[in-house]
Design a protein around this motif. Structure first.
Motif, mmCIF file in Angstrom:
data_model
loop_
_atom_site.group_PDB
_atom_site.id
_atom_site.type_symbol
_atom_site.label_atom_id
_atom_site.label_comp_id
_atom_site.label_asym_id
_atom_site.label_seq_id
_atom_site.Cartn_x
_atom_site.Cartn_y
_atom_site.Cartn_z
ATOM 1 N N ASP A 26 -27.258 17.570 2.633
ATOM 2 C CA ASP A 26 -28.187 17.433 3.770
ATOM 3 C C ASP A 26 -29.586 16.915 3.429
ATOM 4 O O ASP A 26 -30.594 17.414 3.966
ATOM 5 C CB ASP A 26 -28.312 18.788 4.502
ATOM 6 N N PHE A 68 -34.953 17.435 7.583
ATOM 7 C CA PHE A 68 -35.165 18.572 6.677
ATOM 8 C C PHE A 68 -36.309 18.329 5.696
ATOM 9 O O PHE A 68 -36.573 19.157 4.820
ATOM 10 C CB PHE A 68 -33.879 18.897 5.913
ATOM 11 N N ASP A 76 -25.802 17.077 8.096
ATOM 12 C CA ASP A 76 -25.778 17.820 9.340
ATOM 13 C C ASP A 76 -25.741 16.746 10.426
ATOM 14 O O ASP A 76 -26.560 15.819 10.414
ATOM 15 C CB ASP A 76 -27.103 18.615 9.416
ATOM 16 N N HIS A 92 -32.367 19.301 15.627
ATOM 17 C CA HIS A 92 -32.507 18.556 14.368
ATOM 18 C C HIS A 92 -31.221 17.804 14.077
ATOM 19 O O HIS A 92 -30.149 18.176 14.563
ATOM 20 C CB HIS A 92 -32.816 19.521 13.212
ATOM 21 N N ALA A 106 -30.500 23.229 2.771
ATOM 22 C CA ALA A 106 -31.430 24.243 2.332
ATOM 23 C C ALA A 106 -30.682 25.249 1.465
ATOM 24 O O ALA A 106 -29.583 25.652 1.805
ATOM 25 C CB ALA A 106 -32.041 24.940 3.538
ATOM 26 N N TYR A 147 -29.113 28.167 3.299
ATOM 27 C CA TYR A 147 -28.145 27.945 4.383
ATOM 28 C C TYR A 147 -27.010 27.041 3.930
ATOM 29 O O TYR A 147 -25.960 27.516 3.496
ATOM 30 C CB TYR A 147 -28.857 27.435 5.653
ATOM 31 N N CYS A 148 -27.195 25.744 4.022
ATOM 32 C CA CYS A 148 -26.057 24.854 3.791
ATOM 33 C C CYS A 148 -25.664 24.752 2.324
ATOM 34 O O CYS A 148 -24.481 24.615 2.010
ATOM 35 C CB CYS A 148 -26.326 23.492 4.423
HETATM 36 C C1 VGL Z 1 -29.289 23.692 7.763
HETATM 37 C C2 VGL Z 1 -30.274 25.093 9.278
HETATM 38 C C3 VGL Z 1 -29.668 24.435 10.314
HETATM 39 C C4 VGL Z 1 -29.100 23.285 6.329
HETATM 40 C C5 VGL Z 1 -28.661 23.023 8.785
HETATM 41 O O1 VGL Z 1 -28.787 22.101 6.068
HETATM 42 O O2 VGL Z 1 -29.287 24.142 5.435
HETATM 43 N N1 VGL Z 1 -30.073 24.730 8.010
HETATM 44 N N2 VGL Z 1 -28.866 23.386 10.054
#
Ligand code: VGL
Ligand code: ZN
Length: 195
Positions: free
Chosen positions: A16, A21, A58, A77, A137, A140-141
């Motif tokens: 991502d 981001f 994403d 986003h 991030a 998260y991902c």
């Molecule tokens: C992500 C929050 C929402 C990521 C994606 O890529 O970590 N975080 N969508």
């Protein structure tokens, strides 16, 4: 000193690295842009070793369930086809990299690059055994992709100098790294890899 030699059955998974981001984007990861250069160094190493390079993105529809406009946790986003969903302009993705789009359906969130995608199949087809994961991030991902990779039987390396967390809530990046370690991920950085 190099400890890990990158081989053809390895895969670099870049998570991502999209405009939204980065600082100035819709859901900025602090200092997310500062890892682009080291990711490009990893790309160079993995290309020279004929490893499989994958970039996840994403790729949300405009009414995605994760958006706060429809009751979700995040500002809108990475909407399909927009500037915010494009990769950082300095990311040096090779032409033969596999692009994996995720969280593409309006009604379903998917943090992991494996969720509802062909990534596992593509890795198996190539005979990949080890995943080297970087990007955003961390909390998260990156985390979700790493944990799924471990569950699916891959050996997972976290490229610690090439990840950044969003830290929402505060401390979540450090907890995510601990969780990945607890599940068996190995932390490496660029000077530990060789061609
Ligand atoms: C992500 C929050 C929402 C990521 C994606 O890529 O970590 N975080 N969508
Ligand atoms: Zn998202």
């Amino acid at each position: 000193m190099a400890k890990v030699k990158v081989r053809p059955f390895d895969s670099l998974i870049i998570v991502d690295m999209q405009n939204d981001f980065m600082p100035g984007g819709a859901l900025p990861v602090p200092k997310g842009d500062e890892i682009v250069n080291v990711i490009n160094e990893y790309i160079s190493i993995f290309s020279k070793s004929n490893a499989f390079i994958v970039a996840t993105r994403d790729w949300h529809p405009p009414n995605h369930v994760s958006f706060n406009t429809v009751g979700g946790p995040w500002p809108p986003h990475c909407i399909q086809g927009t500037w915010g969903a494009e990769f950082h302009p300095s990311l040096a993705l090779p032409a033969n990299a596999l692009i994996v789009s995720k969280a593409t359906r309006p009604d379903k969130e998917a943090y992991s690059g494996f969720e509802d995608t062909d990534l596992n199949m593509a890795l198996r087809r190539r005979g990949v055994k080890r995943l080297f994961i970087c990007g955003v991030a961390t909390d998260y991902c990156v985390k979700a992709t790493a944990l799924d990779g471990i569950r699916l039987g891959f050996q997972v390396f976290l490229l610690i100098d090439a990840v950044k967390g969003v830290n929402i809530p505060p401390g979540s990046e450090e907890r995510a790294v601990d969780e990945m370690l607890d599940e068996g991920a190995v932390i490496v950085s660029i000077n530990e890899l060789s061609i």
